[in-house]
Design a protein around this motif. Structure first.
Motif, PDB file in Angstrom:
ATOM      1  N   SER A  11      -8.169   2.481  -4.765  1.00 14.90           N
ATOM      2  CA  SER A  11      -9.004   3.017  -3.691  1.00 14.90           C
ATOM      3  C   SER A  11      -8.142   3.850  -2.750  1.00 14.90           C
ATOM      4  O   SER A  11      -6.926   3.639  -2.634  1.00 14.90           O
ATOM      5  CB  SER A  11      -9.695   1.898  -2.910  1.00 14.90           C
ATOM      6  N   LEU A  12      -8.812   4.771  -2.081  1.00 16.37           N
ATOM      7  CA  LEU A  12      -8.151   5.677  -1.145  1.00 16.37           C
ATOM      8  C   LEU A  12      -8.968   5.685   0.142  1.00 16.37           C
ATOM      9  O   LEU A  12     -10.183   5.896   0.115  1.00 16.37           O
ATOM     10  CB  LEU A  12      -8.086   7.086  -1.740  1.00 16.37           C
ATOM     11  N   ARG A  13      -8.316   5.413   1.259  1.00 13.34           N
ATOM     12  CA  ARG A  13      -9.018   5.440   2.537  1.00 13.34           C
ATOM     13  C   ARG A  13      -8.122   6.026   3.615  1.00 13.34           C
ATOM     14  O   ARG A  13      -6.895   6.026   3.499  1.00 13.34           O
ATOM     15  CB  ARG A  13      -9.481   4.042   2.950  1.00 13.34           C
ATOM     16  N   ALA A  14      -8.755   6.537   4.644  1.00 15.20           N
ATOM     17  CA  ALA A  14      -8.002   7.022   5.792  1.00 15.20           C
ATOM     18  C   ALA A  14      -7.410   5.829   6.539  1.00 15.20           C
ATOM     19  O   ALA A  14      -8.034   4.769   6.653  1.00 15.20           O
ATOM     20  CB  ALA A  14      -8.907   7.826   6.710  1.00 15.20           C
ATOM     21  N   ALA A  15      -6.177   5.989   7.038  1.00 18.49           N
ATOM     22  CA  ALA A  15      -5.554   4.918   7.813  1.00 18.49           C
ATOM     23  C   ALA A  15      -6.442   4.579   9.007  1.00 18.49           C
ATOM     24  O   ALA A  15      -6.878   5.462   9.746  1.00 18.49           O
ATOM     25  CB  ALA A  15      -4.171   5.356   8.279  1.00 18.49           C
ATOM     26  N   GLY A  16      -6.745   3.305   9.168  1.00 15.36           N
ATOM     27  CA  GLY A  16      -7.609   2.860  10.250  1.00 15.36           C
ATOM     28  C   GLY A  16      -9.068   2.774   9.883  1.00 15.36           C
ATOM     29  O   GLY A  16      -9.858   2.183  10.631  1.00 15.36           O
ATOM     30  N   ALA A  17      -9.466   3.358   8.756  1.00 18.96           N
ATOM     31  CA  ALA A  17     -10.865   3.291   8.326  1.00 18.96           C
ATOM     32  C   ALA A  17     -11.151   1.915   7.737  1.00 18.96           C
ATOM     33  O   ALA A  17     -10.317   1.341   7.033  1.00 18.96           O
ATOM     34  CB  ALA A  17     -11.168   4.377   7.313  1.00 18.96           C
TER      35      ALA A  17
ATOM     36  N   LEU B 102       0.839  -1.202   0.000  1.00 18.16           N
ATOM     37  CA  LEU B 102       0.000   0.000   0.000  1.00 18.16           C
ATOM     38  C   LEU B 102       0.869   1.246   0.000  1.00 18.16           C
ATOM     39  O   LEU B 102       1.958   1.272   0.587  1.00 18.16           O
ATOM     40  CB  LEU B 102      -0.911   0.022   1.237  1.00 18.16           C
ATOM     41  N   ARG B 103       0.386   2.285  -0.659  1.00 19.15           N
ATOM     42  CA  ARG B 103       1.045   3.586  -0.600  1.00 19.15           C
ATOM     43  C   ARG B 103       0.481   4.366   0.582  1.00 19.15           C
ATOM     44  O   ARG B 103      -0.728   4.488   0.730  1.00 19.15           O
ATOM     45  CB  ARG B 103       0.827   4.358  -1.903  1.00 19.15           C
ATOM     46  N   ARG B 104       1.358   4.911   1.403  1.00 19.16           N
ATOM     47  CA  ARG B 104       0.965   5.719   2.554  1.00 19.16           C
ATOM     48  C   ARG B 104       1.376   7.162   2.308  1.00 19.16           C
ATOM     49  O   ARG B 104       2.516   7.426   1.907  1.00 19.16           O
ATOM     50  CB  ARG B 104       1.613   5.192   3.842  1.00 19.16           C
TER      51      ARG B 104
ATOM     52  N   LYS C 227     -10.517  13.666   5.622  1.00 17.89           N
ATOM     53  CA  LYS C 227     -10.067  14.700   6.551  1.00 17.89           C
ATOM     54  C   LYS C 227      -8.549  14.844   6.423  1.00 17.89           C
ATOM     55  O   LYS C 227      -7.981  14.584   5.368  1.00 17.89           O
ATOM     56  CB  LYS C 227     -10.475  14.336   7.983  1.00 17.89           C
ATOM     57  N   ASP C 228      -7.910  15.208   7.522  1.00 15.38           N
ATOM     58  CA  ASP C 228      -6.466  15.428   7.522  1.00 15.38           C
ATOM     59  C   ASP C 228      -5.701  14.203   7.997  1.00 15.38           C
ATOM     60  O   ASP C 228      -4.535  14.295   8.350  1.00 15.38           O
ATOM     61  CB  ASP C 228      -6.137  16.636   8.412  1.00 15.38           C
ATOM     62  N   ASP C 229      -6.357  13.036   8.022  1.00 14.68           N
ATOM     63  CA  ASP C 229      -5.714  11.813   8.493  1.00 14.68           C
ATOM     64  C   ASP C 229      -4.771  11.254   7.424  1.00 14.68           C
ATOM     65  O   ASP C 229      -4.969  11.486   6.226  1.00 14.68           O
ATOM     66  CB  ASP C 229      -6.770  10.762   8.820  1.00 14.68           C
TER      67      ASP C 229
END
Length: 271
Positions: free
Chosen positions: A94-100, A18-20, A71-73
């Motif tokens: 796909s793009l998601r907030a870390a932990g979502a 995954l890209r962070r 958000k800013d996560d």
């Protein structure tokens, strides 16, 4: 020189592939990242992976579905190749907030090899004054950061002007004169302001739901544009019952159609 867009697209790969990355405040909208930045994030990831399989691959189309806000996560980007043939590849991202638990934004894209063929053009670029003869737009809302990343010259269409038409004609390029490529073009296709804003007297809650872009230019065509302006011809056909549409054409200064886009958006406006 490191351009603003490229600084905001830096990502690190983790052990799972995954890209962070972190949302870029330079491309902030009202409450989260500007949708064009999000599209560029997903385009860059899929394009890199598509070219890792076949270096000659170039984008043909991209659809981005904005399912919920960001958000800013810290963000995680995942890509997958659904099919890779000799002349086309089909990708999802796909793009998601870390932990979502679920994705906030998803994208599909088609990549292909470009080859010489016969062709036609049924539409010509609108006749407009050159960009250097048009004043730069001073965007009136300091809380929205992303317009400052662009040099916009409005030829036609006054925002919040209560006009009879939603059509706008705007010269645009990256403010730091980043040379055009598919990643920056993926962001530019979402720089058109909401069509309802041209028919009403002020801003109203608005959010793009789905946007599809078709790329008619090759990498060489975009390299020829370099850091010059491109002309955006945008309009909407209808708005009502909570949703509006938009169509936009993107032209090089010498009259070549580089891309077209369509989108549907949610908005709220009392009767």
């Amino acid at each position: 020189m490191t351009f603003v867009l490229d600084r905001g697209l830096v990502a690190d790969r983790d052990a799972d592939g995954l890209r962070r990355m972190q949302p870029d405040r330079a491309y902030w909208n009202n409450i989260g990242p500007f949708g064009g930045w999000t599209a560029a994030v997903l385009m860059k990831a899929m394009l890199e992976d598509a070219r890792a399989l076949a270096p000659e691959m170039q984008p043909v189309s991209q659809t981005v579905d904005y399912m919920t806000g960001l958000k800013d996560d810290p963000l995680l980007v995942a890509t997958a190749c659904d099919r890779a043939g000799r002349s086309t590849q089909f990708w999802t991202a796909s793009l998601r907030a870390a932990g979502a638990p679920t994705a906030a934004v998803r994208s599909t894209a088609v990549f292909g090899t470009r080859r010489p063929t016969g062709g036609y053009a049924e539409q010509a670029m609108p006749e407009v004054p050159a960009a250097d003869r048009v004043d730069r737009l001073d965007f009136p809302n300091d809380r929205i950061a992303w317009p400052a990343s662009y040099d916009m010259r409005v030829v036609e269409g006054r925002l919040f002007g209560r006009a009879d038409s939603t059509r706008s004609l705007t010269w645009i390029r990256d403010a730091d004169r980043r040379p055009l490529d598919f990643v920056s073009l993926a962001a530019l296709v979402d720089t058109c302001f909401p069509r309802p804003y041209y028919r009403i007297g002020g801003p109203t809650p608005f959010s793009t739901i789905s946007m599809t872009s078709y790329f008619h230019a090759t990498a060489n065509d975009l390299a020829a544009v370099d850091d010059d302006f491109i002309l955006v011809d945008a309009s909407g056909k209808t708005a009502g019952r909570g949703f509006s549409d938009q169509h936009a054409d993107f032209w090089s200064a010498d009259g070549q159609l580089l891309a077209v886009s369509q989108q549907v958006a949610w908005y709220d406006l009392p009767e």
